[in-house]
Structure formats: structure tokens, C-alpha cells
Design a protein around this motif. Structure first.
Motif, PDB file in Angstrom:
ATOM      1  N   ILE A 387      16.714   8.893   3.780  1.00  0.00           N
ATOM      2  CA  ILE A 387      15.437   9.275   3.148  1.00  0.00           C
ATOM      3  C   ILE A 387      14.460   8.099   3.168  1.00  0.00           C
ATOM      4  N   THR A 388      14.968   6.905   2.888  1.00  0.00           N
ATOM      5  CA  THR A 388      14.093   5.726   2.881  1.00  0.00           C
ATOM      6  C   THR A 388      13.463   5.501   4.241  1.00  0.00           C
ATOM      7  N   GLN A 390      12.932   7.719   6.620  1.00  0.00           N
ATOM      8  CA  GLN A 390      12.019   8.806   6.991  1.00  0.00           C
ATOM      9  C   GLN A 390      10.734   8.786   6.168  1.00  0.00           C
ATOM     10  N   MET A 391      10.835   8.441   4.879  1.00  0.00           N
ATOM     11  CA  MET A 391       9.700   8.603   3.976  1.00  0.00           C
ATOM     12  C   MET A 391       8.806   7.376   3.872  1.00  0.00           C
ATOM     13  N   THR A 392       9.284   6.223   4.276  1.00  0.00           N
ATOM     14  CA  THR A 392       8.458   5.020   4.139  1.00  0.00           C
ATOM     15  C   THR A 392       7.566   4.828   5.357  1.00  0.00           C
ATOM     16  N   LYS A 393       6.544   4.031   5.175  1.00  0.00           N
ATOM     17  CA  LYS A 393       5.530   3.819   6.218  1.00  0.00           C
ATOM     18  C   LYS A 393       6.104   3.085   7.416  1.00  0.00           C
TER      19      LYS A 393
END
Length: 399
Positions: A387-388, A390-393
Motif C-alpha cells: 500500500i505504501t 502504491q499510494m505514495t508519490k
């Protein structure tokens, strides 16, 4: 500048500003959360263990060994710089004033750690021994005196010997400090006086040699550079530190890892990222360090919810920091000239992180096997990492 006291004051202010600038990034975010849970969980485990600890447990020796080792580590903080080897030479006769301020700061900056360690050991001493409160606090006063002597001895030894065979000096002081603290805790006060006198005579002997030798600027500057470089490397895990270049090691024992990368043009960036991760100390040791912390907490803190929270926080920290380290770079690299798709690097970084986070999950899961639902820890690490990522810039889009 009018005098060396002013030189020290200006350097000290600059040093504190530099430390505060980076420490505010260190003690914010995920680390603060992890520390709260770790301190709470370790304190709870410690208090539970004290209820069942046997009266034969060697508490005096354990406390003496831990504090003695910390006392022996008394590296002086001089704040000297490379140009001082030339520009401060005419003032060499006045340098004791400067070093006096440096030793005061060294003592006060290091006394806190050994005091806290000893205070943490007081409940253990109360549970196992019959020491009175006056004897326990008298031992603390002995530890403070030992720290003062250790700071001055290490400075005088480095000065007189240019740092040569420093390990012998550290071992000597460590053994004497351990015996002194142990004697204080077992009411052997005559031995305490003998050991302190030995350290005092050792210090006086070194101090006499110091007066006959020139200042070892080169050694003290190197010590200072290594100390600050260690701090910058630590701070670099939490924020960008300008002009910090990490060291590179080959690590031939991990060459077999590259065999999992197929030999094809599409795997160009994968091969490069694997090598970059394995050979760069900052990246590799970051993963090793956070995995070790997570594993140790899972091993020794027998509280599932704490293990899950800490493992999740450290999985997030590992992924976010390695993603930024491997993808963000404003510097020109030769691989940018390769005729390959620009998206290959991001995919390669994802594969490398996925592999090493699975390894981290397996290690932490094995460490937590004594806890109920231990498999949740591994699943949580993999899910949080994915998740980190995929979701971070994407930091590569900033350049």
C-alpha cells in the motif's frame, strides 16, 4: 574573534543549530510512534519480569557490566575543523582553555545516558538485593565520578598517543569501571577507593605526557569528522542531508541474488537497481537495521498488538525511505542514456522492494512464532509495504 572562548562559543552554537535542525525530523512521524509503543511495551515486560525474577539473579554484575561499558565509551567532542591545523597553530599555548570547554560539554552530553541506564536498573536492584536507597544513590554518585574520569582519561590518551591502540585503553577503563560499580553495589567501598585511585593515577600520568607533546590536530579533526558523519548518516534516514555521499561495498556473498534477474534488455534497470541496493551501504543497512529492530521487538515483546503496530510502522518506514532513495535523484546517471523505457526503473524498484519486504516479513514472523496469530505480523508487513508503494508519490517525477 577576540579569544578561544569566543571561538568555542560560536562553534558550539553552530553545532547545536545543526543538530536541532535534523533532530526535529528524526523525532517526528513514524519514529515517535514506534518509540511510544516500544518504551511502553518494554516497560510493561520489565515490570512483569521483576515480579518473578529469582533472588539469585546477578543483578549487581549485570548493572555493573552495562554501566561500565557505557562509561568506557567517552569519545571527546572537540568541534575542531580541518583549517585549525594551520590557523590555530600560533595559539597552541592557549588551547587548554578551548579543550577545557570541550571536555565540560563532553561530560554533560554523555552523563545522561549512563544515568538513565542505571536508573532503569534500580527496580531490578530493589527486587533482587537488599540495598538501601542511600547505597543505591551513593553508587550513582560513584558512576558520575567515574564518567568524569573516563572523559578526561580518553581525551588525554588520544592526545598523548594520537589514538593508537585505543582499544587497550578502553578495555582497561571498562574493566576498572565495572569492578568499581560492582564493588559499590556490594558495599566493598575500600575497593571502590582503590579502583578510583588507580584511574586517577592513570589520568595524571597521561596528563603529564600531554604537556610535553604538540596538539594532535589531525587525529582530533578525524574523530570529529567521523562523529558528525555518523550523525548525518543517521539523520539521512529521515530527511535529505546535502553533500552526504554513502560508501559502497561489493558484497560478493550476495552475487547469487543477481541470478534471479533475467538476461534481457527489459531487465536492464532491474539488474542495476539490484546492484545499487546491495552495494550501497545506506540502502542495505537501512533495511538490515529496521528488519533487526522489528525482529527483536517481535522476539522479546510478547504482546501481539504491540508487535503488529511496530512491524507495520517499520514496514512503512522501510518502504517509503527505500522508494525515495532508489527513485529520487537529481544527479545525472549513465543509465539515463540507455535505450530503455523510462518506466522500467519504477517497476524494477517495486520488484526489489517486494522481494526484500517478503524476506523482512518472514524474519519477523519467525521471531514472533511464540505469540498467538503470529502469521498476522508477516501479512501485515507485506500489505503495508504494498500500500505504501502504491499510494505514495513517485519521487522520480520531481526531476
Amino acid at each position: 574573534m577576540n579569544n578561544l572562548q569566543e571561538v568555542w562559543s560560536k562553534r558550539f552554537n553552530h553545532y547545536m543549530t545543526e543538530v536541532q535542525k535534523y533532530m526535529r525530523f528524526v523525532f517526528t512521524g513514524h519514529l515517535a510512534l514506534v518509540l511510544v509503543f516500544v518504551v511502553g511495551a518494554v516497560g510493561y515486560q520489565y515490570s512483569e519480569w521483576l515480579k518473578v525474577v529469582a533472588n539469585t539473579f546477578p543483578a549487581e554484575w549485570i548493572v555493573a557490566i552495562v554501566t561500565g561499558i557505557i562509561l568506557a565509551l567517552s569519545r571527546p567532542v572537540t568541534l575542531l575543523r580541518e583549517p585549525d591545523q594551520v590557523y590555530l597553530l600560533p595559539l597552541e599555548s592557549k588551547m587548554p582553555t578551548y579543550f577545557s570547554r570541550a571536555l565540560k560539554w563532553t561530560f554533560w552530553s554523555q552523563i545522561g545516558l549512563v544515568t538513565i541506564i542505571y536508573i532503569v536498573g534500580i527496580p531490578l536492584l530493589k527486587a533482587v538485593t537488599e540495598l538501601t536507597s542511600a547505597q543505591i544513590w551513593l553508587t550513582l554518585a560513584v558512576i558520575v565520578a567515574l564518567k568524569y574520569l573516563n572523559v578526561h582519561i580518553e581525551y588525554n590518551y588520544r592526545y598523548a598517543n594520537r589514538g593508537a591502540s585505543l582499544i587497550i585503553d578502553k578495555m582497561t577503563r571498562g574493566i576498572l569501571s565495572i569492578l568499581t560499580v560492582q564493588s559499590a553495589l556490594t558495599e566493598g567501598y575500600s575497593y571502590v577507593i582503590i579502583f578510583i585511585v588507580l584511574l586517577f593515577v592513570y589520568n595524571r600520568t597521561l596528563a603529564k605526557r600531554v604537556k610535553t607533546q604538540p596538539i594532535p590536530y589531525e587525529h582530533f579533526v578525524k574523530v570529529e569528522q567521523n562523529r558528525m558523519m555518523g550523525f548525518y548518516r543517521f539523520a539521512n534516514y529521515f530527511t535529505d542531508v546535502p553533500h552526504l555521499h554513502g560508501s559502497i561495498r561489493r558484497r560478493g556473498w550476495l552475487n547469487s541474488l543477481y541470478s534471479i534477474v533475467p538476461y534481457s534488455q527489459k531487465s536492464t534497470q532491474s539488474y542495476l537497481v539490484y546492484r545499487t541496493f546491495v552495494r550501497t551501504d545506506d540502502h542495505f543497512y537501512l533495511w538490515v537495521r529496521l528488519t533487526a529492530i522489528s525482529g527483536l521487538i517481535a522476539l522479546f515483546v510478547n504482546i501481539p498488538i504491540v508487535t503488529w503496530v511496530v512491524a507495520a510502522a517499520l514496514a512503512f518506514a522501510t518502504t517509503i525511505q527505500l522508494k525515495y532513495a532508489l527513485l529520487s535523484s537529481g544527479d545525472f546517471r549513465m543509465d539515463r542514456l540507455y535505450p530503455v523505457d523510462s518506466s522500467q526503473r519504477k517497476n524494477a524498484v517495486r520488484k526489489v522492494l517486494r522481494l526484500f519486504m517478503v524476506v523482512q516479513a518472514i524474519i519477523v514472523m519467525l521471531c514472533s512464532m511464540g505469540q498467538p496469530m503470529f502469521f498476522v505480523t508477516g501479512i501485515m508487513i507485506i500489505v503495508i509495504s504494498e500500500i505504501t508503494f502504491q499510494m505514495t508519490k513517485d519521487p522520480s517525477t520531481e526531476y
